[in-house]
Motif scaffolding. Structure first.
Motif, short mmCIF file in Angstrom:
data_model
loop_
_atom_site.label_atom_id
_atom_site.label_comp_id
_atom_site.label_asym_id
_atom_site.label_seq_id
_atom_site.Cartn_x
_atom_site.Cartn_y
_atom_site.Cartn_z
N HIS A 186 0.82 -1.11 0.03
CA HIS A 186 -0.02 0.07 0.02
C HIS A 186 0.90 1.27 0.09
O HIS A 186 0.69 2.06 -0.96
CB HIS A 186 -1.00 -0.19 1.23
CG HIS A 186 -1.69 1.24 1.43
ND1 HIS A 186 -3.09 1.19 0.94
CD2 HIS A 186 -1.55 2.45 1.94
CE1 HIS A 186 -3.60 2.43 1.13
NE2 HIS A 186 -2.78 3.09 1.82
N HIS A 190 1.63 4.38 -2.94
CA HIS A 190 1.82 5.71 -2.67
C HIS A 190 3.13 6.44 -3.14
O HIS A 190 3.09 7.42 -3.87
CB HIS A 190 1.66 6.28 -1.12
CG HIS A 190 0.27 6.20 -0.55
ND1 HIS A 190 -0.58 6.95 -1.14
CD2 HIS A 190 -0.15 5.40 0.36
CE1 HIS A 190 -2.02 6.73 -0.41
NE2 HIS A 190 -1.39 5.91 0.58
N HIS A 204 -6.30 7.99 -2.37
CA HIS A 204 -6.82 6.57 -2.49
C HIS A 204 -7.91 6.46 -3.88
O HIS A 204 -8.95 5.93 -3.56
CB HIS A 204 -7.39 6.14 -1.43
CG HIS A 204 -6.42 5.80 -0.25
ND1 HIS A 204 -6.50 6.47 1.16
CD2 HIS A 204 -5.25 5.37 -0.24
CE1 HIS A 204 -5.60 6.32 1.73
NE2 HIS A 204 -4.57 5.77 1.20
N PHE A 208 -5.03 4.48 -7.72
CA PHE A 208 -4.49 4.02 -6.66
C PHE A 208 -4.95 2.57 -6.13
O PHE A 208 -4.19 1.45 -5.91
CB PHE A 208 -4.35 4.83 -5.31
CG PHE A 208 -3.90 4.50 -4.10
CD1 PHE A 208 -2.55 4.64 -3.84
CD2 PHE A 208 -4.42 3.66 -3.27
CE1 PHE A 208 -1.84 4.14 -2.80
CE2 PHE A 208 -4.02 3.00 -2.02
CZ PHE A 208 -2.59 3.33 -1.71
#
Ligand SMILES: [Zn+2]
Length: 240
Positions: A186, A190, A204, A208
């Motif tokens: 995760h 980013h 998000h 993403f």
């Protein structure tokens, strides 16, 4: 009775206040009824502030340990405090996971089983799925209060230089590998975002989420999180 009134009149709170003053004369004791941290010690050595959920007053073993806990800044083992926290936490009606059986396939996900080599795991996740990007450094985040309601398992910082950090609560032998991988994956999404920014994109957003789902155990990791979150937050061991 409000928490402030309780603090002024409840004999248990008064006795605790006196015992705390013996180890830390400038300490401020606050009682709270919020659903956040059950116990937290903030401020510094010269002006510590202890905030305590009122329900902990019902646990004499925890109250007896608290002055020494404050003196040692939370370091060490505190079975009375731990038991009280677990008990208060378990009694909360909104803890949905309480009593819900954990599916076998989630329980069977491989566990860390020993200390986590963060640098090695991060390098593997980077090499496997993000080799096209320069690897950011990875580090352990500072640990927060003993008992937390919310927690950021991972964090990505873009400036002044890219950095991924992982919460030390994930370094426990019963934590599933896929959950730690999922958190690092995760944060690397980013990083991918930061390496190819799109004006106005939300952190998000759709791009993403599409990247994030490329982690092969994405669904298992999310289900593991739902099943075990209360133990990660509470610092308790799952019963199994
Ligand atoms: Zn995120």
């Amino acid at each position: 009775m409000s928490a402030a009134t309780l603090l002024a009149h409840d004999p248990r709170a008064l006795a605790l206040g006196r015992a705390l003053t013996d180890v830390a004369p400038a300490i401020q004791l606050r009682l709270n009824r919020n659903r956040g941290t059950l116990i937290s010690l903030r401020g510094d050595r010269h002006a510590p502030r202890l905030s305590l959920h009122v329900a902990l007053l019902d646990h004499p073993a925890a109250l007896a340990e608290l002055p020494e806990w404050v003196r040692r800044n939370g370091r060490g083992r505190w079975p009375g405090i731990q038991a009280a926290i677990t008990s208060v936490f378990a009694g909360r009606p909104d803890d949905r996971a309480q009593g819900v059986p954990i599916p076998d396939e989630i329980r069977a996900l491989p566990r860390l089983a020993g200390p986590l080599d963060l640098a090695a795991l991060f390098a593997r996740v980077h090499r496997t799925w993000f080799a096209h990007l320069p690897p950011p450094p990875v580090t352990w985040a500072r640990s927060g209060p003993l008992r937390q309601r919310h927690i950021r398992f991972g964090c990505y910082r873009r400036r002044p230089a890219p950095l991924v950090s992982l919460h030390p609560k994930l370094d426990q032998p019963w934590i599933a590998w896929c959950f730690v991988e999922h958190v690092l994956f995760h944060e690397l999404c980013h990083h991918a975002q930061a390496c190819a920014p799109v004006r106005g994109e939300s952190p998000h957003g759709a791009r993403f989420r599409a990247w994030e789902r490329r982690y092969p155990l994405h669904d298992q990791a999310r289900r593991w999180e739902r099943a075990y979150l209360q133990h990660v937050l509470g610092g308790t061991l799952p019963a199994e």
